[in-house]
Design an enzyme around this catalytic site. Structure first.
Site, PDB file in Angstrom:
ATOM      1  N   GLY A   1       0.825  -1.197   0.000  1.00 20.71           N
ATOM      2  CA  GLY A   1       0.000   0.000   0.000  1.00 20.71           C
ATOM      3  C   GLY A   1       0.857   1.243   0.000  1.00 20.71           C
ATOM      4  CB  CYS A   2       0.196   4.652  -1.259  1.00 23.47           C
ATOM      5  SG  CYS A   2      -1.461   4.893  -0.621  1.00 23.47           S
TER       6      CYS A   2
END
Lengths: 351, 351, 351, 351
Positions: free
Chosen positions: A154-155
């Site tokens: 995930g970012c």
């Protein structure tokens, strides 16, 4: 290490992460794109959806079903789909004997029940979890090289884990149980959604906190830094939405248990990340624009001597190092290409 | 409680905080503006500097020197000047027997040496420090009522102290030495300065951290929450600049030392702030646009049970509750006007 | 001229224009709001939809049907509804003997077939058209005073007609058939719609033209300037969307047929608009921020001597003078209130 | 046609256009950068000025004087300097026998007195004017190929001339004396200047007109379209500033003298621009984001049959096709490289 051209497919090519993948892979020297697919825009060409690409990319978008049928013609498939939709893609990919880079969360959490708790979905491919490697190259490059499935991070997780990993390997300096991550993201992190709160008229000129203590990237961060540290850690993670398109700044706090200076900590980070092409350790405070549209992760450090706390900030572009850029970096490692291949063409933006 | 009209002067009427003062006081029912002054624009009318005000405010701006000469014709002077420039104004005001609301930092810190350390300036009016009250009405309303000099709080300080004061009065629940403040501000917080980094072309589409562990509002926050708590506290304070004009969101972290729920903490805040007209306690996450162009301070709470930490967020408009609005609120208290007088005319902005 | 309080209702109170009406009318000295209604949010309070208004406006939103039932309890209803939905409201209002200010386009065009051509809707209340007055106070104040139905002008139309009317009364100077209007609007002009193209991630950092030669405000502009000129005129009207929330700038071009200077034209405009409280004639180029959140219309003039063309620019806030502000101005005229009542409380924004 | 590597120097490498040149030329396959110079930052490395480029470009910036001394070591110099400062550079370049691409206005106007009238500067190299070619490749490619000095067009001029040239070659269709250009630009068009009006706090949420009828790109547009048309033309040109960083949209109006349809005009433009790699003729309205960070010029057409007017819109990125991108395109033509070399690496931005 061979560097032949491989054939790839992209599922979910018109979301923000998906289109970034198309853009990067179109220019990649070792790649031939076999198909791009889209649930919403099947039948249209890429530049009909994104007129920016007229005269550049006019490939037709095929449907999800067609994409499933083409899986044995490619070496690798990228799935830029919503969480919960990659289980059947993964199953098909594995039986076709090809490799998969999954940009959703479906294979990030090693613990099936944790996935089900945080995502309110049942896990549709538990048996494949052992084949999946968490795709953060700066930590798990060797495992990525051999992985059948790479779970692209995930970012927020990318920014947070990269900020914290080096210091957590030095638990004589800090209290590993004191980690707080205060993260700020541009609105593309929310995806390309028809939502009132994301309109320019609503989202500009405002910053907001959301999902405090409950964001789904939390278990992912905890899983990875626990592996790094060697014991189970909890963190407080608070995401915020900024009035801008791209970029994440993660401001991470950890208590010092012994006296240390900026230089002490910089030493640790410079040693840890020195050989990595996308890590930049900076002596000045970070600005997300410095990494915008690049695959870099910038890190800066400050010891707050008065409060005996270490503040580590990291900055990434959420669609590049936080999604598509990292996926390409993972592919480069998996197939023995130059790690930076296809990732240095797009120069940073000024202004 | 008398409500006669008073005469006031505004020094520094064309900076961002100063013009906000002019805008508020022009409409205030108990006020007559005697003079407005500006170093940079003396001789021009207000609407020549700000054409927004054509047909509304055409008062002439006088020079600093003229303003000093008019001091005995007013009841109160507002000084919206850079730090270091209010000492002589205060001295003159005190000998004229009038009252002063100082929007600079010159009288915020009770400890002269602390001022000189953080501001790298020598204190020019040490003898007046005992006359000054820190102008945060939700904490020191009685003292403000009688004050000769009100030191109007910094913007970050207002958001931070209001977020922290109630919980610090409950030190059986939390570890008061664990406070971390991660604050996000719009660019007007930096003032109206000709600076490359503040250009739209440079500051939009980016967020940055700055002055980590060294921001000048830190000693002010520490002074005030130490008073509230009853012992000397240090905090970690990290300011960030957001790509927007107005607004501050302060995300405050403090360790819980005993089990507690959101409701437990909400109880404390609702009791603490219940009777205050500008405090709004919210059950949902905050957005700075909700307070934009108002004098409200919004507060929201979340207990992170997994990490045993309490997260208190507060939102203000940095030029209103963080500067000019609070100054007017202080004036209202000092002169026995309705506390909200002149502060409810400007309705919130949508969109 | 009486100034008793009147009772009003607002239909469509949660759209961008509707909420602006609520905000203005809540503070209006001559008004009591009897009801506010919303199709999408009936049952909620206003501040549940717009948390900006907590502690300020907590009126319940009623349904469209309830609103229809309350029509005989009010003196005036504002309809801030989509075009096509006001016909039945108007019919009900007229039989209840109350007055109506319609912010939609339903009664703007005097020619039913023109309405049906441009809006692709059949006209549902043709018999009421004679009761309707085009609500541009600077042109038709006397008619508005007596009107049963006021058709509140479109935002682009307001800016364009105000820019053009004075010069068209001087057809010895210009060629009335040469009018070109190039208009630039903020995104709230498109309404509060869940649309990908209006997301911050899509609409910021870009300007676009749209509906060239086909925008629905064209017939409205032509109808009104034809009345002013005395013969049927066509115009070229080109709308553009700007990456901002509010504001319209209309740049209008008309050919000079005789030599004239800036001063000649300024004379005409100053005479024409001198006595109007919301018109501001400026010698400098316009910026929409000067009128933002106000009911002013700014006008500036430049004669391009080299090309023998007159360029008249006008600036308004599309939700104020372009919608809700003008509606309140019309109400003030209809009921004999001070023309500026309720419209000067919200001071211009800096910054 | 040979394609050996050439050596180039860039003067003024840290302005907005200059840095874009550096970014493009660093990746150009046929180029070796010999020097980059900067008046303001001489002695620093490029990535000290622009930290975006850490690990990418660390070349040292030399002074103007040093750059003048290195002129005989290069084949070509780019001058991205303020108008008036290129005369002596040009003189030196010519005596060194090298070629020059000038991004200032110093050699754009063929008529010395016109230059002196519009720029209020005396022309410092009149004798070199015959060596200079106006660098718009879609019009003057053959001349550019041989030119000693290429006068790189202004940003507004590029958008305007490309929009107008094809239709002006068809004067049976239109009245060439009726041209009006209404242009909208992002703020980088104003350069990297410390100016209050360009601050994010002042320039966002507003659009403004400026220099109406007096902008310096006017004579340049007139010179070029007069050449195309064959007789002296005047135009009305109105520039506007938009709240965004990059991009120009030029909306051009011209009167039709005979009946014509969209298709008639599209035919003309498609024939005119069909073979040019950077021209894209579109059937839909333009958005500047489609060309952002690319060297494309998009054009769209609409005939307003009611008003007998043709509206041609064009969109470019002001720092690319409007400055540095076009300069590189010119260089490619001058030295026989592929016309698109170095200009297709940076893919369009979404979002």
């Amino acid at each position: 290490m061979t560097a032949n051209k491989i054939k790839i497919g992209i599922m979910g090519a018109t979301g923000y992460a998906g289109q970034q993948l198309v853009s990067l892979l179109m220019r990649h020297p070792n790649i031939e794109i076999d198909f791009i697919s889209s649930n919403s825009y099947a039948g249209l060409s890429f530049d009909q959806v994104y007129p920016h690409y007229t005269k550049l990319i006019s490939d037709k978008l095929i449907s999800m079903d067609e994409a499933m049928g083409r899986m044995d013609q490619v070496d690798l498939v990228f799935a830029a789909l919503p969480s919960g939709e990659v289980f059947r893609v993964a199953t098909a990919a594995m039986s076709s004997g090809i490799r998969l880079i999954d940009l959703s969360a479906d294979f990030r959490l090693k613990d099936k029940s944790s996935f089900e708790f945080w995502y309110k979905l049942s896990h549709g491919a538990e048996e494949l979890l052992p084949l999946a490697v968490y795709g953060l190259p700066e930590l798990w490059r060797d495992e990525i090289k051999e992985a059948r499935i790479v779970a692209n991070p995930g970012c927020y997780s990318t920014a947070s884990i990269l900020a914290l990993a080096p210091i957590l390997r030095n638990d004589d300096l800090v209290d590993p149980f004191s980690v707080i991550i205060d993260a700020k993201s541009g609105v593309t992190g929310a995806g390309r959604k028809e939502e009132i709160s994301l309109l320019l008229a609503e989202a500009s000129e405002s910053v907001k906190a959301y999902n405090i203590g409950m964001h789904r990237h939390t278990p992912e961060i905890e899983q990875e830094i626990s592996k790094v540290y060697g014991d189970k850690l909890n963190v407080t993670f608070t995401p915020h939405l900024m009035p801008m398109k791209r970029g994440i700044l993660a401001t991470c706090y950890i208590n010092a248990v012994t006296f240390c200076t900026d230089d002490d900590i910089y030493d640790i980070y410079e040693r840890f990340y020195g050989r990595f092409p996308f890590m930049r350790i900076r002596r000045e405070p970070l600005e997300t624009r410095y990494v915008s549209h690049t695959n870099f992760c910038d890190i800066s450090i400050k010891v707050d001597l008065r409060a005996r706390r270490i503040i580590i900030t990291s900055a990434i572009d959420n669609l590049m190092k936080g999604a598509a850029g990292q996926a390409v970096q993972n592919m480069n490692i998996m197939f023995g290409f130059e790690e930076t291949a296809g990732l240095m063409d797009q120069m940073p933006l000024i202004p």
